[in-house]
Design a protein around this motif. Structure first.
Motif, short mmCIF file in Angstrom:
data_model
loop_
_atom_site.label_atom_id
_atom_site.label_comp_id
_atom_site.label_asym_id
_atom_site.label_seq_id
_atom_site.Cartn_x
_atom_site.Cartn_y
_atom_site.Cartn_z
N ILE A 148 0.52 -1.08 0.35
CA ILE A 148 0.06 0.09 0.01
C ILE A 148 0.67 1.48 0.39
CG2 ILE A 148 -2.01 1.44 1.31
CD1 ILE A 148 -2.47 -1.31 2.38
N GLY A 149 1.90 1.31 0.54
CA GLY A 149 2.39 2.62 1.52
C GLY A 149 2.88 2.98 2.39
N PRO A 150 3.95 2.35 2.74
CA PRO A 150 3.49 3.22 4.38
C PRO A 150 3.29 4.61 4.58
CG PRO A 150 6.05 2.96 2.91
CD PRO A 150 5.21 2.40 2.34
N GLU A 151 3.22 5.52 4.11
CA GLU A 151 2.50 6.94 3.38
C GLU A 151 1.15 7.33 3.70
OE1 GLU A 151 3.11 5.83 -0.67
OE2 GLU A 151 4.66 5.37 0.91
N ARG A 152 0.52 6.12 3.57
CA ARG A 152 -0.76 6.50 3.18
C ARG A 152 -1.33 5.53 4.58
NH1 ARG A 152 -1.75 3.27 -2.12
NH2 ARG A 152 -4.05 3.72 -2.00
N ILE A 153 -0.55 4.87 5.51
CA ILE A 153 -1.30 3.94 6.61
C ILE A 153 -0.91 5.06 6.92
CG2 ILE A 153 -1.11 1.69 7.08
CD1 ILE A 153 0.99 0.72 4.84
N PHE A 154 -2.21 4.57 8.76
CA PHE A 154 -2.43 5.52 10.42
C PHE A 154 -1.42 4.99 10.69
CE2 PHE A 154 -4.23 6.52 13.72
CZ PHE A 154 -3.69 7.89 13.71
N ALA A 155 -1.92 3.57 10.62
CA ALA A 155 -1.79 2.07 11.80
C ALA A 155 -2.37 0.78 11.34
CB ALA A 155 -2.99 2.93 13.63
N THR A 156 -1.54 -0.32 11.01
CA THR A 156 -2.28 -1.48 11.21
C THR A 156 -1.75 -2.35 12.70
OG1 THR A 156 -0.65 -1.35 8.94
CG2 THR A 156 -1.16 -3.55 9.90
N ARG A 157 -2.91 -2.73 12.62
CA ARG A 157 -3.08 -3.81 14.14
C ARG A 157 -3.23 -5.20 13.34
NH1 ARG A 157 -7.11 -2.89 18.80
NH2 ARG A 157 -8.62 -4.08 17.75
N VAL A 158 -1.95 -6.11 13.90
CA VAL A 158 -2.19 -7.44 13.70
C VAL A 158 -2.92 -8.31 14.79
CG1 VAL A 158 -1.21 -9.74 12.94
CG2 VAL A 158 -0.49 -7.25 11.92
N THR A 159 -3.75 -9.22 15.04
CA THR A 159 -4.31 -9.46 16.15
C THR A 159 -4.69 -11.08 15.77
OG1 THR A 159 -5.33 -7.83 15.96
CG2 THR A 159 -5.99 -9.94 17.66
N HIS A 160 -3.98 -12.15 16.81
CA HIS A 160 -4.34 -13.33 16.95
C HIS A 160 -5.97 -13.69 17.41
CE1 HIS A 160 -0.17 -13.94 15.57
NE2 HIS A 160 0.22 -12.80 17.04
N TYR A 161 -6.48 -14.47 16.93
CA TYR A 161 -7.85 -14.88 17.18
C TYR A 161 -8.25 -16.07 16.60
CZ TYR A 161 -10.17 -13.24 13.12
OH TYR A 161 -11.61 -13.64 12.05
N ARG A 162 -9.70 -16.41 16.72
CA ARG A 162 -10.31 -17.75 15.80
C ARG A 162 -11.57 -17.32 15.37
NH1 ARG A 162 -8.65 -23.02 17.66
NH2 ARG A 162 -7.05 -23.43 18.91
N ASP A 163 -11.59 -17.87 13.75
CA ASP A 163 -11.68 -16.75 13.04
C ASP A 163 -13.99 -18.14 13.82
OD1 ASP A 163 -12.20 -19.91 12.29
OD2 ASP A 163 -10.97 -19.12 10.80
N HIS A 164 -14.91 -17.49 12.61
CA HIS A 164 -15.62 -18.65 12.72
C HIS A 164 -16.39 -19.87 12.69
CE1 HIS A 164 -15.46 -18.17 8.65
NE2 HIS A 164 -16.33 -19.61 8.48
N ALA A 165 -15.22 -20.40 12.12
CA ALA A 165 -14.77 -21.90 11.86
C ALA A 165 -14.28 -22.56 13.77
CB ALA A 165 -14.24 -22.46 11.04
N ASP A 166 -13.46 -21.72 14.18
CA ASP A 166 -12.25 -21.32 15.79
C ASP A 166 -11.82 -22.41 14.90
OD1 ASP A 166 -12.76 -21.62 18.35
OD2 ASP A 166 -13.26 -24.17 17.85
N GLU A 167 -10.97 -21.50 14.10
CA GLU A 167 -10.09 -21.91 13.19
C GLU A 167 -8.36 -20.61 14.58
OE1 GLU A 167 -8.59 -24.33 12.34
OE2 GLU A 167 -10.56 -25.16 12.39
N PRO A 168 -7.35 -21.05 13.76
CA PRO A 168 -6.26 -19.60 14.56
C PRO A 168 -6.76 -18.85 13.53
CG PRO A 168 -5.76 -21.91 14.39
CD PRO A 168 -6.47 -22.40 14.19
N ALA A 169 -6.86 -17.67 13.43
CA ALA A 169 -6.96 -16.45 12.48
C ALA A 169 -6.02 -15.66 13.12
CB ALA A 169 -7.57 -16.82 11.77
N PHE A 170 -5.70 -14.91 11.99
CA PHE A 170 -5.57 -13.21 12.46
C PHE A 170 -6.16 -12.38 11.92
CE2 PHE A 170 -0.42 -15.11 11.28
CZ PHE A 170 -0.26 -14.56 12.28
#
Length: 108
Positions: free
Chosen positions: A19-41
């Motif tokens: 995307i280009g770092p100058e266009r990004i205000f913030a990025t947050r990566v969170t580990h969680y379990r999705d709707h199928a109870d699978e590990p995801a981001f």
């Protein structure tokens, strides 16, 4: 000794590269379990303005790149991307859609 793969850091790097770092205000990566109870981001990408939001094709290509990077490290977690413009969303630390889980790669 091989460097340890930091999935969150690598995903953030790929997003900034795409995307280009100058266009990004913030990025947050969170580990969680999705709707199928699978590990995801859950990846919240806050761009500076609505004009910086990638179109659907660019978002799809980015998801493909993220999945490829994870697969190279035998990480099967799916990267769910969520985009918003900064002027259209509260501070990312004030919004938790999912309960964060510990990163399994950081556990020995």
């Amino acid at each position: 000794m091989a460097d340890r793969f930091d999935a969150s850091q690598e995903l953030t790097r790929i997003i900034e590269d795409s995307i280009g770092p100058e266009r990004i205000f913030a990025t947050r990566v969170t580990h969680y379990r999705d709707h199928a109870d699978e590990p995801a981001f859950s990846i919240a990408v806050i761009v500076n303005a609505a004009k910086d939001l990638p179109d659907a094709q660019a978002q799809s290509e980015l998801t493909h790149r993220l999945r490829g990077a994870l697969a190279e490290h035998d990480d099967a977690r799916f990267p769910y991307l969520y985009f918003r413009a900064h002027d259209d969303m509260p501070d990312p630390d004030d919004v938790d859609e999912f309960e964060a889980l510990p990163d399994p790669s950081e556990q020995d």
